[in-house]
Design an enzyme around this catalytic site. Structure first.
Site, PDB file in Angstrom:
ATOM      1  N   ASN A  28       1.376  -1.218  -0.009  1.00  0.00           N
ATOM      2  CA  ASN A  28       0.187  -0.417   0.090  1.00  0.00           C
ATOM      3  C   ASN A  28       0.423   1.183  -0.107  1.00  0.00           C
ATOM      4  O   ASN A  28       2.210   1.069   0.990  1.00  0.00           O
ATOM      5  CB  ASN A  28      -1.102  -0.048   1.211  1.00  0.00           C
ATOM      6  CG  ASN A  28      -1.924   1.203   1.543  1.00  0.00           C
ATOM      7  OD1 ASN A  28      -2.390   1.334   0.555  1.00  0.00           O
ATOM      8  ND2 ASN A  28      -1.068   1.768   2.267  1.00  0.00           N
ATOM      9  N   GLU A  29       0.550   2.254  -0.986  1.00  0.00           N
ATOM     10  CA  GLU A  29       1.092   3.323  -0.808  1.00  0.00           C
ATOM     11  C   GLU A  29       2.728   3.510  -0.615  1.00  0.00           C
ATOM     12  O   GLU A  29       3.096   4.188   0.194  1.00  0.00           O
ATOM     13  CB  GLU A  29       0.343   4.721   0.289  1.00  0.00           C
ATOM     14  CG  GLU A  29      -0.834   4.570  -0.384  1.00  0.00           C
ATOM     15  CD  GLU A  29      -1.529   5.793   0.371  1.00  0.00           C
ATOM     16  OE1 GLU A  29      -1.002   6.139   1.451  1.00  0.00           O
ATOM     17  OE2 GLU A  29      -3.109   5.863   0.525  1.00  0.00           O
ATOM     18  N   TYR A  40      -7.633  11.546  -1.431  1.00  0.00           N
ATOM     19  CA  TYR A  40      -8.020  12.248  -0.476  1.00  0.00           C
ATOM     20  C   TYR A  40      -8.839  13.975  -0.699  1.00  0.00           C
ATOM     21  O   TYR A  40      -7.918  13.971  -0.816  1.00  0.00           O
ATOM     22  CB  TYR A  40      -8.223  11.915   1.123  1.00  0.00           C
ATOM     23  CG  TYR A  40      -8.197  10.178   0.687  1.00  0.00           C
ATOM     24  CD1 TYR A  40      -9.280  10.092   1.905  1.00  0.00           C
ATOM     25  CD2 TYR A  40      -6.964   9.889   1.457  1.00  0.00           C
ATOM     26  CE1 TYR A  40      -9.382   8.373   2.015  1.00  0.00           C
ATOM     27  CE2 TYR A  40      -6.758   8.229   1.559  1.00  0.00           C
ATOM     28  CZ  TYR A  40      -8.198   8.312   2.061  1.00  0.00           C
ATOM     29  OH  TYR A  40      -7.988   6.330   2.398  1.00  0.00           O
ATOM     30  N   GLU A  89      -8.561   3.679  -2.353  1.00  0.00           N
ATOM     31  CA  GLU A  89      -8.847   4.571  -1.494  1.00  0.00           C
ATOM     32  C   GLU A  89      -9.057   6.230  -2.088  1.00  0.00           C
ATOM     33  O   GLU A  89      -8.985   6.452  -2.729  1.00  0.00           O
ATOM     34  CB  GLU A  89      -8.105   4.598  -0.848  1.00  0.00           C
ATOM     35  CG  GLU A  89      -7.863   3.703   0.492  1.00  0.00           C
ATOM     36  CD  GLU A  89      -6.978   3.947   1.631  1.00  0.00           C
ATOM     37  OE1 GLU A  89      -6.892   5.001   2.153  1.00  0.00           O
ATOM     38  OE2 GLU A  89      -5.552   2.676   1.808  1.00  0.00           O
TER      39      GLU A  89
HETATM   40  O1  AHR Z   1      -7.106   5.215   4.854  1.00  0.00           O
HETATM   41  C1  AHR Z   1      -6.452   6.045   6.275  1.00  0.00           C
HETATM   42  C2  AHR Z   1      -4.889   5.755   5.097  1.00  0.00           C
HETATM   43  O2  AHR Z   1      -5.209   6.774   4.471  1.00  0.00           O
HETATM   44  C3  AHR Z   1      -4.667   4.454   4.744  1.00  0.00           C
HETATM   45  O3  AHR Z   1      -3.686   3.905   5.710  1.00  0.00           O
HETATM   46  C4  AHR Z   1      -3.745   4.662   3.780  1.00  0.00           C
HETATM   47  O4  AHR Z   1      -3.287   3.920   3.228  1.00  0.00           O
HETATM   48  C5  AHR Z   1      -3.866   6.003   3.182  1.00  0.00           C
HETATM   49  O5  AHR Z   1      -2.980   7.196   3.608  1.00  0.00           O
END
Ligand code: AHR
Length: 501
Positions: free
Chosen positions: A172-173, A244, A292
């Site tokens: 992840n990321e 986000y 995400e």
């Molecule tokens: O969803 C919260 C965090 O946001 C996750 O753990 C990460 O993958 C992202 O940066």
């Protein structure tokens, strides 16, 4: 305000919408798992400790695919910690969120919960601080029938049948500096390729997801993605990207314009895939896993590093409001508009942490306004995504110019029913919408659902859980081959048209 126009033509389709875009994400972060989906001793908990009141809220979302367990959590996670007798499982200092992880809830508990919830699981393996072999072991534990060390161990834990997980995220990321085990695109692409190779040799039915950029604002986007793809293109199946958006400037018109960047992000990711496809002379079509995304205001992050090593503290419990419902709506519309490239999409996360479902330990569970945006998207967004030609009055905001007040997408279900999803971004005025239906047979308006409220900051609470809810109060009507509707200011609209002939 001048009217906005939308043209839909039966022959102009973007693509069939993959069922996996109605996904979500569960990370053992804060109270997402503990105090969220799992709370033994809660008055509504079943014999396994799963909160039935939470299930009553998650089930209607019809989440098709649930990503687990990370997230940043996965970068130092040992999946073996969460299997076998609970009393023997180790407690760990979980560094990503600075908490104590009891490991009471592991992959088998998630398998059980997902069955109850009716969703499939997408597992994430740790390639940040662990290696290819541990990832392969996890596949063997979950998916191998029997007769090997890991598959027999699973059977001894009470799971005779393999979980049979088809979708696997390769960490992840890992582009992020906050990640323990951060790597360059090239270094990561190499380990991802080898892990994917090994995992697929164990189970040739699985599909793997390469971890691309954690955000379009990362300086390394899209170079990181291109480098990782170049190393692994023929060995993986999806490129993961995350986004986000937030309203840090408390500037609602600007915030509501931000999903424009989601559309651009998805298109740039698709172009990056195409570039590497051409560069590597591959015939493979790698798709996007937008695994995400959400809005995020981080209001609850304040004491994360000052109060360390708590068990399941409240973290990232943003209070989402009506404006977040619309901002999320814009991101979901971007998914529909890019349905030809996005095959997996997981709204982040399912309960409590950056989530639209909120619980109190030992107490109630309720939902925040964006819950309904996703619910309606999941209920009526299935089928085929149609091309939307939009003409709309526009505005300028702090960071954007020529923002159309109207954002819209449309889907046609397998039974021929049509749904128009439409957002009016104006805080002041109703937006008249004229939709021309070209080449469609006869329709009637089944329902015009509206989610709105007087104030962009309105929300729901445990005491007043139904303050902001969608209502069938819209005035959409058919006029020849047109659908006429007034979209109230600051509203998310779902106009459902039923095929008559
Ligand atoms: O969803 C919260 C965090 O946001 C996750 O753990 C990460 O993958 C992202 O940066």
């Amino acid at each position: 305000m001048d009217k906005a126009k939308l043209v839909l033509d039966k022959d102009y389709e973007i693509s069939k919408i993959d069922e996996k875009v109605f996904g979500s994400f569960v990370e053992p972060l804060g109270r997402c798992v503990y105090g969220g989906i799992y709370e033994p001793g809660h008055p509504t908990a079943d014999e396994k400790g799963f909160r039935r009141d939470v299930l009553e809220l998650t089930r209607p979302l019809n989440v098709t695919l649930n990503r687990f367990p990370g997230g940043n959590f996965v970068s130092t996670y040992r999946w073996e910690d969460g299997i076998g007798p609970k009393e023997k499982r180790p407690r760990r200092a979980e560094v990503a969120w600075q908490c104590i992880e009891t490991n009471e809830f592991g992959l088998n508990e998630f398998a059980d919960w997902s069955k109850l919830n009716g969703s499939d699981v997408m597992m994430t393996v740790n390639l940040a601080t662990r290696g290819v072999l541990e990832a392969m072991d996890c596949v063997e534990y979950c998916n191998f029938n029997e007769g090997t060390y890991w598959s027999d161990l699973r059977i001894s834990h009470g799971y005779k049948n393999p979980h049979g997980y088809r979708y696997w995220c390769l960490t992840n990321e890992i582009d992020g500096v906050w990640q323990v085990g951060q790597k360059t695109g090239t270094d990561y692409g190499r380990i991802a390729r080898e892990a994917s190779k090994g995992m697929k040799l164990l189970d040739d039915g699985i599909k793997t997801v390469l971890a691309g950029s954690s955000s379009p604002s990362q300086a390394t986007f899209p170079g990181f993605d291109a480098a990782a793809l170049e190393e692994s293109y023929d060995f993986i199946d999806y490129l993961s990207i995350h986004q986000y958006i937030g309203n840090s400037k408390n500037d609602t018109p600007n915030y509501l314009a931000k999903p424009i960047t989601t559309d651009a992000y998805l298109k740039t990711a698709a172009s990056t895939i195409d570039y590497i496809k051409a560069k590597t002379r591959s015939s493979k079509k790698v798709k996007i896993s937008f695994d995400e995304f959400n809005t995020w205001h981080s209001i609850a992050e304040e004491d994360r590093f000052s109060k360390k090593w708590r068990i399941a503290p409240p973290l990232l419990e943003d209070i989402y409001t009506t404006e977040d419902a619309l901002a999320l709506g814009g991101m979901l519309l971007a998914v529909l508009k890019n349905a030809d490239r996005v095959e997996i999409a997981c709204v982040s996360e399912l309960v409590n942490c950056i989530s639209h479902i909120r619980t109190r330990n030992g107490g109630g569970a309720w939902v925040l306004p964006p819950y309904y945006t996703f619910l309606l998207f999941s209920k009526y967004g299935r089928g085929t995504s149609l091309v939307t030609a939009i003409k709309s009055p526009k505005y300028d905001s702090t960071d954007f110019t020529d923002v159309p007040y109207l954002d819209a997408a449309a889907t046609i279900a397998d039974n021929g029913d049509l749904t128009i999803f439409a957002i009016n971004r104006s805080l002041e005025e109703t937006l008249p919408l004229e939709t021309e239906l070209r080449g469609f047979s006869e329709y009637k308006v089944a329902e015009h659902i509206v989610l709105t409220s007087g104030n962009p900051k309105d929300t729901n609470t445990e005491e007043n859980p139904n303050f902001v809810t969608p209502k069938s109060i819209g005035d959409a009507r058919i006029d020849g081959n047109k659908v006429m509707a007034n979209l109230p200011k600051l509203s998310w609209n779902v106009i459902r048209l039923q095929k008559i002939k």
